[in-house]
Design a protein around this motif. Structure first.
Motif, mmCIF file in Angstrom:
data_model
loop_
_atom_site.group_PDB
_atom_site.id
_atom_site.type_symbol
_atom_site.label_atom_id
_atom_site.label_comp_id
_atom_site.label_asym_id
_atom_site.label_seq_id
_atom_site.Cartn_x
_atom_site.Cartn_y
_atom_site.Cartn_z
ATOM 1 N N MET A 1 6.833 -16.415 9.961
ATOM 2 C CA MET A 1 6.728 -14.992 9.618
ATOM 3 C C MET A 1 5.429 -14.752 8.844
ATOM 4 O O MET A 1 5.038 -15.554 8.017
ATOM 5 N N SER A 2 4.770 -13.637 9.137
ATOM 6 C CA SER A 2 3.527 -13.329 8.415
ATOM 7 C C SER A 2 3.852 -12.957 6.970
ATOM 8 O O SER A 2 4.991 -12.633 6.629
ATOM 9 N N GLU A 3 2.826 -13.014 6.140
ATOM 10 C CA GLU A 3 3.012 -12.686 4.731
ATOM 11 C C GLU A 3 3.486 -11.238 4.561
ATOM 12 O O GLU A 3 4.390 -10.943 3.773
ATOM 13 N N ILE A 4 2.864 -10.347 5.327
ATOM 14 C CA ILE A 4 3.228 -8.926 5.239
ATOM 15 C C ILE A 4 4.681 -8.719 5.648
ATOM 16 O O ILE A 4 5.454 -8.032 4.969
ATOM 17 N N ALA A 5 5.077 -9.349 6.750
ATOM 18 C CA ALA A 5 6.464 -9.231 7.208
ATOM 19 C C ALA A 5 7.427 -9.774 6.153
ATOM 20 O O ALA A 5 8.496 -9.201 5.908
ATOM 21 N N GLY A 6 7.040 -10.877 5.533
ATOM 22 C CA GLY A 6 7.877 -11.478 4.491
ATOM 23 C C GLY A 6 8.077 -10.546 3.310
ATOM 24 O O GLY A 6 9.180 -10.427 2.768
ATOM 25 N N ASN A 17 20.560 -0.746 2.221
ATOM 26 C CA ASN A 17 20.464 0.210 3.327
ATOM 27 C C ASN A 17 20.342 1.664 2.899
ATOM 28 O O ASN A 17 19.917 2.506 3.681
ATOM 29 N N GLY A 18 20.717 1.973 1.686
ATOM 30 C CA GLY A 18 20.750 3.371 1.260
ATOM 31 C C GLY A 18 19.393 3.957 0.921
ATOM 32 O O GLY A 18 19.262 5.165 0.768
ATOM 33 N N VAL A 19 18.386 3.108 0.806
ATOM 34 C CA VAL A 19 17.062 3.597 0.402
ATOM 35 C C VAL A 19 16.060 3.281 1.510
ATOM 36 O O VAL A 19 16.037 2.184 2.039
ATOM 37 N N LYS A 20 15.243 4.293 1.871
ATOM 38 C CA LYS A 20 14.234 4.067 2.916
ATOM 39 C C LYS A 20 12.945 3.549 2.310
ATOM 40 O O LYS A 20 12.552 3.960 1.220
ATOM 41 N N LEU A 21 12.293 2.676 3.051
ATOM 42 C CA LEU A 21 11.006 2.134 2.617
ATOM 43 C C LEU A 21 9.874 2.754 3.431
ATOM 44 O O LEU A 21 9.853 2.635 4.660
ATOM 45 N N VAL A 22 8.954 3.406 2.743
ATOM 46 C CA VAL A 22 7.719 3.870 3.375
ATOM 47 C C VAL A 22 6.646 2.855 3.014
ATOM 48 O O VAL A 22 6.323 2.673 1.835
ATOM 49 N N ALA A 23 6.120 2.157 4.022
ATOM 50 C CA ALA A 23 5.075 1.165 3.768
ATOM 51 C C ALA A 23 3.735 1.900 3.700
ATOM 52 O O ALA A 23 3.285 2.477 4.694
ATOM 53 N N VAL A 24 3.133 1.919 2.519
ATOM 54 C CA VAL A 24 1.907 2.695 2.314
ATOM 55 C C VAL A 24 0.696 1.851 2.719
ATOM 56 O O VAL A 24 0.327 0.891 2.046
ATOM 57 N N SER A 25 0.114 2.239 3.867
ATOM 58 C CA SER A 25 -0.915 1.408 4.489
ATOM 59 C C SER A 25 -2.336 1.942 4.284
ATOM 60 O O SER A 25 -3.280 1.452 4.906
ATOM 61 N N LYS A 26 -2.500 2.910 3.390
ATOM 62 C CA LYS A 26 -3.830 3.512 3.172
ATOM 63 C C LYS A 26 -4.859 2.432 2.834
ATOM 64 O O LYS A 26 -4.544 1.484 2.120
ATOM 65 N N THR A 27 -6.031 2.606 3.387
ATOM 66 C CA THR A 27 -7.196 1.694 3.256
ATOM 67 C C THR A 27 -7.026 0.374 4.031
ATOM 68 O O THR A 27 -7.977 -0.390 4.137
ATOM 69 N N LYS A 28 -5.843 0.111 4.543
ATOM 70 C CA LYS A 28 -5.620 -1.170 5.231
ATOM 71 C C LYS A 28 -5.881 -1.020 6.726
ATOM 72 O O LYS A 28 -5.618 0.024 7.310
ATOM 73 N N PRO A 29 -6.379 -2.085 7.365
ATOM 74 C CA PRO A 29 -6.732 -1.989 8.782
ATOM 75 C C PRO A 29 -5.505 -1.966 9.686
ATOM 76 O O PRO A 29 -4.433 -2.435 9.296
ATOM 77 N N GLU A 31 -4.673 -3.840 11.999
ATOM 78 C CA GLU A 31 -4.056 -5.173 12.218
ATOM 79 C C GLU A 31 -2.949 -5.448 11.196
ATOM 80 O O GLU A 31 -1.927 -6.053 11.533
ATOM 81 N N ASP A 32 -3.168 -5.025 9.964
ATOM 82 C CA ASP A 32 -2.139 -5.230 8.936
ATOM 83 C C ASP A 32 -0.878 -4.421 9.257
ATOM 84 O O ASP A 32 0.246 -4.890 9.066
ATOM 85 N N ILE A 33 -1.105 -3.215 9.739
ATOM 86 C CA ILE A 33 0.032 -2.358 10.080
ATOM 87 C C ILE A 33 0.796 -2.964 11.257
ATOM 88 O O ILE A 33 2.028 -2.971 11.275
ATOM 89 N N LEU A 34 0.049 -3.515 12.214
ATOM 90 C CA LEU A 34 0.692 -4.146 13.369
ATOM 91 C C LEU A 34 1.563 -5.328 12.964
ATOM 92 O O LEU A 34 2.622 -5.564 13.542
ATOM 93 N N GLU A 35 1.113 -6.063 11.959
ATOM 94 C CA GLU A 35 1.941 -7.181 11.470
ATOM 95 C C GLU A 35 3.279 -6.672 10.970
ATOM 96 O O GLU A 35 4.328 -7.256 11.242
ATOM 97 N N ALA A 36 3.216 -5.595 10.222
ATOM 98 C CA ALA A 36 4.459 -4.994 9.710
ATOM 99 C C ALA A 36 5.288 -4.454 10.868
ATOM 100 O O ALA A 36 6.513 -4.621 10.916
ATOM 101 N N TYR A 37 4.610 -3.841 11.805
ATOM 102 C CA TYR A 37 5.278 -3.255 12.984
ATOM 103 C C TYR A 37 6.030 -4.321 13.768
ATOM 104 O O TYR A 37 7.176 -4.129 14.177
ATOM 105 N N LYS A 38 5.374 -5.458 13.947
ATOM 106 C CA LYS A 38 5.998 -6.531 14.738
ATOM 107 C C LYS A 38 7.256 -7.071 14.080
ATOM 108 O O LYS A 38 8.136 -7.612 14.738
ATOM 109 N N SER A 39 7.334 -6.911 12.767
ATOM 110 C CA SER A 39 8.543 -7.359 12.079
ATOM 111 C C SER A 39 9.654 -6.317 12.189
ATOM 112 O O SER A 39 10.747 -6.505 11.664
#
Ligand code: PLP
Length: 224
Positions: A1-6, A17-29, A31-39
């Motif tokens: 598993m990638s570090e981001i996914a971990g 489950n009761g709380v939603k997570l918004v992953a704040v990807s500002k300034t990040k490329p 590719e980093d978002i794709l790592e999170a996406y793949k997880s």
């Protein structure tokens, strides 16, 4: 598993489950978002229109994009066709612009009112009184293309957990008052977006339903 996914998995396990997570990807490329996406993660937050548009065009179309930064009214048109949730409706002007652009796109855009809870001199956000004025205004009923889903707030940047906790508690109280007085029969008025990397645990204890976490997932941001 990638570090981001971990990191995402760690946070999701912790918040449940009761709380939603918004992953704040500002300034990040992308590719980093794709790592999170793949997880399996799908909800991402950005604070600049241009960057948001670029990433929306570049990345998979089933990503749910959230706008978390101040919106200039003349830029709303660039995101109106795809934005899932605007956390940062911080003035009547912005609200009008979002409603107008939503209408042009034949959409109903979900919005949160950003409320000032910090002791700092923050530029953006309604005071509670200003927000009541908007809700009481005649114009309010004309906003047919926005869906009011709740409130967003940011605590003061401070080492004092007590102060942070009090500010989050204040936002929760505001939410409850508005819910009782204006949105009691509107089920989707249900979100309290509060909590970031350094304070999301406190935010959840105080009733957050949605946390916005950036550096704890993607690492520190470097601004050039
Ligand atoms: C950048 C940002 C976040 C995330 O901040 P971190 O401390 O990196 O988690 C959350 N909310 C808003 C409005 C932001 O601009």
């Amino acid at each position: 598993m990638s570090e981001i996914a971990g990191k995402i998995e760690f946070i999701k396990k912790k918040i449940g489950n009761g709380v939603k997570l918004v992953a704040v990807s500002k300034t990040k490329p992308p590719e980093d978002i794709l790592e999170a996406y793949k997880s399996g993660h799908r909800i991402f937050g950005e604070n600049k229109v241009q960057e948001l548009v670029y990433k929306h065009e570049t990345l998979p179309q089933d990503i749910e994009w959230h706008m978390i930064g101040h919106l200039q009214t003349n830029k709303v048109k660039y995101i109106a066709s795809f934005i899932s949730l605007v956390h940062s409706v911080d003035s009547l002007k912005v609200l009008r612009a979002v409603n107008n652009e939503a209408k042009k796109n034949n959409r109903i855009i979900s919005c949160l009112f950003q409320v000032k809870i910090a002791q700092e001199d923050t530029k953006y956000g309604f005071s509670f009184g200003e927000l009541i004025d908007v809700l009481e205004s005649e114009e309010f009923s004309t906003f047919t293309n926005v869906k009011f889903a709740g409130l967003m707030g940011m605590a003061t940047f401070t080492d004092s957990d007590e102060q942070i906790r009090e500010e989050f508690r204040l936002l929760k109280n505001y939410f409850q008052e508005l819910k009782n007085s204006y949105f009691s029969n509107i089920d989707y008025f249900s979100e309290i977006s509060m909590g970031m990397s350094d304070d999301y645990e406190i935010a959840i204890e105080e009733g957050s339903t949605m946390i916005r976490v950036g550096s704890n997932i993607f690492g520190e941001r470097i601004y050039l």
